[in-house]
Design an enzyme around this catalytic site. Structure first.
Site, PDB file in Angstrom:
ATOM      1  N   LYS A 124       0.834  -1.205   0.000  1.00 40.27           N
ATOM      2  CA  LYS A 124       0.000   0.000   0.000  1.00 40.27           C
ATOM      3  C   LYS A 124       0.868   1.253   0.000  1.00 40.27           C
ATOM      4  CE  LYS A 124      -2.092   1.581   3.727  1.00 40.27           C
ATOM      5  NZ  LYS A 124      -3.017   1.764   4.863  1.00 40.27           N
ATOM      6  N   ASP A 142      -6.270   0.516   0.321  1.00 38.64           N
ATOM      7  CA  ASP A 142      -6.520   0.771   1.742  1.00 38.64           C
ATOM      8  C   ASP A 142      -7.917   0.248   2.100  1.00 38.64           C
ATOM      9  OD1 ASP A 142      -8.279   2.572   0.630  1.00 38.64           O
ATOM     10  OD2 ASP A 142      -7.374   4.352   1.534  1.00 38.64           O
TER      11      ASP A 142
END
Length: 214
Positions: A124, A142
């Site tokens: 991420k 996310d």
């Protein structure tokens, strides 16, 4: 090459979210690449708004990669503990800045695998850096992204971030990925919420949400 039903749905969602959130961008404040690395580590299980406040004190005391690399972990922890998980975050930030200083002359590497190898940096975070700092194709999975793309029907009941990312790469045009994920954050906070029922009545996607066969 003929587009799949999910690709068609993805393109329509992208266009509608562009109109709804034309200026969506990263909600973490930064003016240098290494600061985004620090902030995204602090943002785990913490709001971006709180991170943006906390890092002001951090950078006032340690204004460069070098000074942060040389700082004691305890001193970093003392400042960042309002973000939660203070010790592990401080330890990762310290180790990450040391690598940047010693291996990359204080710069953030412009390579996904090199970013992944940095302490405390996962997919991420690496995607966020690639998209926001370097303008490269990126998909940031996310919690908002994972929740919304499942609800929208772009992925089918997948919750594991890397698997969601891999599914989205198949249907999201590479140049759209980074901005698309930022818009999902805005939409997830304002409309397609997690802690309350989503506000479907005021959603710009309500007529196509989950409609893979449009």
């Amino acid at each position: 090459m003929k587009k799949t039903a999910k690709e068609k749905l993805a393109l329509e969602i992208i266009e509608r979210l562009k109109k709804e959130y034309p200026d969506a961008g990263c909600t973490l404040d930064y003016n240098q690449a290494w600061k985004l690395l620090v902030s995204v580590r602090l943002a785990a299980q913490c709001t971006d708004a709180r991170v943006n406040v906390v890092v002001q004190d951090l950078y006032a005391r340690f204004p460069a990669v070098e000074s942060l690399a040389e700082a004691k972990v305890e001193d970093i922890e003392e400042i960042v503990k309002p973000c939660g998980l203070g010790h592990s975050k401080a330890r990762d930030i310290s180790a990450c800045m040391k690598v940047l200083k010693e291996k990359y002359d204080g710069r953030v590497p412009e390579d996904f695998d090199a970013l992944l190898a940095l302490p405390g940096v996962g997919r991420k975070s690496a995607n966020l850096i690639m998209g926001d700092v370097f303008g490269k194709p990126a998909i940031v999975t996310d919690t908002h992204c994972i929740r919304l793309v499942n609800r929208m029907g772009l992925v089918d009941g997948i919750k594991e971030p890397k698997k969601v990312e891999m599914e989205l790469w198949k249907i999201i045009p590479p140049e759209e990925g980074s901005d698309f994920c930022h818009r999902l954050v805005y939409h997830g906070r304002e409309v397609c919420t997690a802690r309350t029922k989503p506000y479907c009545d005021k959603c710009c996607l309500k007529d196509i949400c989950g409609q893979v066969g449009i």
